[in-house]
Write a protein that holds these residues in place. Structure first.
Motif, PDB file in Angstrom:
ATOM      1  N   GLY A 102       8.522  13.316  -7.964  1.00 29.30           N
ATOM      2  CA  GLY A 102       8.026  14.442  -7.190  1.00 29.30           C
ATOM      3  C   GLY A 102       8.397  15.834  -7.638  1.00 29.30           C
ATOM      4  O   GLY A 102       8.142  16.797  -6.909  1.00 29.30           O
ATOM      5  N   ALA A 103       8.972  16.005  -8.824  1.00 27.25           N
ATOM      6  CA  ALA A 103       9.294  17.353  -9.302  1.00 27.25           C
ATOM      7  C   ALA A 103       8.017  18.179  -9.435  1.00 27.25           C
ATOM      8  O   ALA A 103       6.973  17.671  -9.845  1.00 27.25           O
ATOM      9  CB  ALA A 103      10.006  17.290 -10.648  1.00 27.25           C
ATOM     10  N   VAL A 104       8.111  19.475  -9.120  1.00 25.55           N
ATOM     11  CA  VAL A 104       6.941  20.345  -9.253  1.00 25.55           C
ATOM     12  C   VAL A 104       6.932  21.100 -10.582  1.00 25.55           C
ATOM     13  O   VAL A 104       5.884  21.586 -11.004  1.00 25.55           O
ATOM     14  CB  VAL A 104       6.829  21.358  -8.098  1.00 25.55           C
ATOM     15  N   ALA A 105       8.086  21.199 -11.228  1.00 29.28           N
ATOM     16  CA  ALA A 105       8.163  21.914 -12.497  1.00 29.28           C
ATOM     17  C   ALA A 105       9.354  21.400 -13.293  1.00 29.28           C
ATOM     18  O   ALA A 105      10.385  21.030 -12.727  1.00 29.28           O
ATOM     19  CB  ALA A 105       8.301  23.420 -12.275  1.00 29.28           C
ATOM     20  N   ILE A 106       9.195  21.403 -14.612  1.00 35.45           N
ATOM     21  CA  ILE A 106      10.251  20.956 -15.517  1.00 35.45           C
ATOM     22  C   ILE A 106      10.386  21.996 -16.622  1.00 35.45           C
ATOM     23  O   ILE A 106       9.403  22.338 -17.286  1.00 35.45           O
ATOM     24  CB  ILE A 106       9.934  19.568 -16.108  1.00 35.45           C
ATOM     25  N   GLN A 107      11.598  22.503 -16.786  1.00 34.98           N
ATOM     26  CA  GLN A 107      11.890  23.524 -17.780  1.00 34.98           C
ATOM     27  C   GLN A 107      12.714  22.909 -18.918  1.00 34.98           C
ATOM     28  O   GLN A 107      13.887  22.616 -18.746  1.00 34.98           O
ATOM     29  CB  GLN A 107      12.658  24.670 -17.155  1.00 34.98           C
ATOM     30  N   HIS A 129       2.333  17.413 -25.580  1.00 34.74           N
ATOM     31  CA  HIS A 129       2.598  15.977 -25.462  1.00 34.74           C
ATOM     32  C   HIS A 129       3.221  15.662 -24.109  1.00 34.74           C
ATOM     33  O   HIS A 129       2.809  14.714 -23.421  1.00 34.74           O
ATOM     34  CB  HIS A 129       3.521  15.537 -26.597  1.00 34.74           C
ATOM     35  N   TRP A 130       4.201  16.462 -23.684  1.00 39.63           N
ATOM     36  CA  TRP A 130       4.862  16.209 -22.402  1.00 39.63           C
ATOM     37  C   TRP A 130       3.908  16.407 -21.242  1.00 39.63           C
ATOM     38  O   TRP A 130       3.999  15.697 -20.232  1.00 39.63           O
ATOM     39  CB  TRP A 130       6.077  17.122 -22.259  1.00 39.63           C
ATOM     40  N   ARG A 131       2.972  17.341 -21.372  1.00 45.08           N
ATOM     41  CA  ARG A 131       1.972  17.498 -20.313  1.00 45.08           C
ATOM     42  C   ARG A 131       1.124  16.230 -20.205  1.00 45.08           C
ATOM     43  O   ARG A 131       0.790  15.789 -19.106  1.00 45.08           O
ATOM     44  CB  ARG A 131       1.087  18.717 -20.579  1.00 45.08           C
ATOM     45  N   GLY A 132       0.776  15.633 -21.341  1.00 38.81           N
ATOM     46  CA  GLY A 132       0.046  14.379 -21.314  1.00 38.81           C
ATOM     47  C   GLY A 132       0.840  13.272 -20.642  1.00 38.81           C
ATOM     48  O   GLY A 132       0.283  12.447 -19.892  1.00 38.81           O
ATOM     49  N   VAL A 133       2.144  13.223 -20.899  1.00 42.96           N
ATOM     50  CA  VAL A 133       3.011  12.245 -20.246  1.00 42.96           C
ATOM     51  C   VAL A 133       2.999  12.456 -18.736  1.00 42.96           C
ATOM     52  O   VAL A 133       2.910  11.500 -17.955  1.00 42.96           O
ATOM     53  CB  VAL A 133       4.450  12.341 -20.796  1.00 42.96           C
ATOM     54  N   CYS A 141       1.097   7.096 -10.404  1.00 41.44           N
ATOM     55  CA  CYS A 141       1.934   7.031  -9.205  1.00 41.44           C
ATOM     56  C   CYS A 141       1.230   7.514  -7.936  1.00 41.44           C
ATOM     57  O   CYS A 141       1.775   7.359  -6.845  1.00 41.44           O
ATOM     58  CB  CYS A 141       3.228   7.819  -9.419  1.00 41.44           C
ATOM     59  N   GLY A 142       0.063   8.113  -8.067  1.00 40.00           N
ATOM     60  CA  GLY A 142      -0.682   8.540  -6.891  1.00 40.00           C
ATOM     61  C   GLY A 142      -0.555  10.007  -6.554  1.00 40.00           C
ATOM     62  O   GLY A 142      -1.138  10.463  -5.566  1.00 40.00           O
ATOM     63  N   ARG A 143       0.186  10.770  -7.356  1.00 40.64           N
ATOM     64  CA  ARG A 143       0.265  12.207  -7.092  1.00 40.64           C
ATOM     65  C   ARG A 143      -1.045  12.888  -7.458  1.00 40.64           C
ATOM     66  O   ARG A 143      -1.718  12.493  -8.411  1.00 40.64           O
ATOM     67  CB  ARG A 143       1.397  12.850  -7.900  1.00 40.64           C
ATOM     68  N   SER A 144      -1.377  13.930  -6.717  1.00 44.22           N
ATOM     69  CA  SER A 144      -2.578  14.695  -7.057  1.00 44.22           C
ATOM     70  C   SER A 144      -2.222  16.069  -7.605  1.00 44.22           C
ATOM     71  O   SER A 144      -3.096  16.900  -7.819  1.00 44.22           O
ATOM     72  CB  SER A 144      -3.493  14.839  -5.841  1.00 44.22           C
ATOM     73  N   ARG A 145      -0.942  16.313  -7.821  1.00 45.42           N
ATOM     74  CA  ARG A 145      -0.476  17.525  -8.496  1.00 45.42           C
ATOM     75  C   ARG A 145       0.323  17.117  -9.728  1.00 45.42           C
ATOM     76  O   ARG A 145       1.133  16.184  -9.675  1.00 45.42           O
ATOM     77  CB  ARG A 145       0.378  18.386  -7.575  1.00 45.42           C
ATOM     78  N   VAL A 146       0.103  17.817 -10.817  1.00 41.75           N
ATOM     79  CA  VAL A 146       0.810  17.537 -12.073  1.00 41.75           C
ATOM     80  C   VAL A 146       1.906  18.582 -12.239  1.00 41.75           C
ATOM     81  O   VAL A 146       1.633  19.786 -12.136  1.00 41.75           O
ATOM     82  CB  VAL A 146      -0.157  17.586 -13.271  1.00 41.75           C
ATOM     83  N   PRO A 147       3.147  18.176 -12.490  1.00 37.83           N
ATOM     84  CA  PRO A 147       4.211  19.170 -12.652  1.00 37.83           C
ATOM     85  C   PRO A 147       3.918  20.138 -13.792  1.00 37.83           C
ATOM     86  O   PRO A 147       3.341  19.756 -14.816  1.00 37.83           O
ATOM     87  CB  PRO A 147       5.444  18.320 -12.969  1.00 37.83           C
ATOM     88  N   GLU A 148       4.334  21.366 -13.610  1.00 37.93           N
ATOM     89  CA  GLU A 148       4.253  22.350 -14.682  1.00 37.93           C
ATOM     90  C   GLU A 148       5.319  22.029 -15.726  1.00 37.93           C
ATOM     91  O   GLU A 148       6.485  21.832 -15.391  1.00 37.93           O
ATOM     92  CB  GLU A 148       4.486  23.753 -14.140  1.00 37.93           C
TER      93      GLU A 148
END
Length: 244
Positions: A102-107, A129-133, A141-148
């Motif tokens: 459930g993270a919304v962003a990864i730095q 590549h990480w955005r594709g992951v 997993c069923g999320r409808s938002r993709v972490p930044e």
């Protein structure tokens, strides 16, 4: 359950005929779907849409859009992970599991003791590549938002650009020499965690983080790997939101 596919761009309204973009169309081809089969589409804006395959070409797939529905699968808190990148492609696992949890962003960060160092075109390619992951994990997993996935920065650059600590925000820097304090994170609306590389953050880096509003936090008596520690915090927060 119908397959879930991410579409990078706004989806049309219900009843519209829509040609899937190449990546999503390839997934449909691989799954061997046929006209009449159901799909679920999402574009990262929040809802998800039902859709039905209407036509299949060699490289194209047409669908008819159904109605949107809210997807209530996000955490009750906003959780951001700042991770000094572990080596040997372990960052892929961090991105995947952080998306699931459930993270919304990864730095992604580099620090004094970093083994993995990226810059320029290589850093840009890794970010894509990480955005594709993250997209693949969100589909699964069923999320409808993709972490930044933010651009790779040095720890000093990132800390220097952070705004002051806001009301309702908690910041924690993971350190095996600190004291436990996870309960304080559960009460915050926005949580930002900072975790170090295989060799840990230096004392000077922890001091810099503390000056930027981070509180040192220990996760227990065992030393967790660089790719385990941030996920342990995120998993704990996800469970607190579920049961709290």
């Amino acid at each position: 359950m119908p397959p879930r596919l991410f579409v990078d761009g706004p989806l049309p309204s219900a009843g519209a005929s829509f040609a899937l973009p190449p990546t999503a169309a390839r997934h449909v081809q691989v799954l061997r779907l046929q006209p009449g089969d159901a799909l679920v589409l999402f574009d990262g804006s929040g809802p998800e849409w039902s859709a039905t395959v209407t036509a299949m070409g060699r490289q194209s797939v047409e669908v008819e859009m159904g109605l949107p529905s809210p997807a209530q699968r996000e955490l009750t808190q906003t959780v951001r992970l700042a991770v000094v990148m572990p080596a040997n492609d372990r960052m892929d696992g961090v991105i995947e599991k952080a998306t699931e949890l459930g993270a919304v962003a990864i730095q992604p960060l580099m620090s004094e003791r970093s083994v993995l160092r990226l810059s320029g075109e290589r850093a840009d390619k890794k970010r894509q590549h990480w955005r594709g992951v993250a997209i693949a994990a969100a589909e699964q997993c069923g999320r409808s938002r993709v972490p930044e996935i933010a651009p790779v920065l040095s720890l000093a650059q990132w800390l220097g650009a952070l705004p002051p600590l806001a009301a309702g925000e908690a910041r924690a820097v993971l350190s095996p020499t600190a004291t436990p304090g996870l309960a304080a994170l559960a009460r915050a609306e926005l949580v930002t965690t900072l975790s170090g590389p295989e060799g840990g953050l230096s004392d000077a880096e922890i001091a810099q983080a503390c000056a930027a509003g981070f509180a040192p936090l220990q996760l227990g008596p065992r030393i967790l790997r660089a790719d385990t520690a941030p996920l342990a915090v995120l998993g704990w927060l996800a469970l607190q939101g579920l049961h709290g």
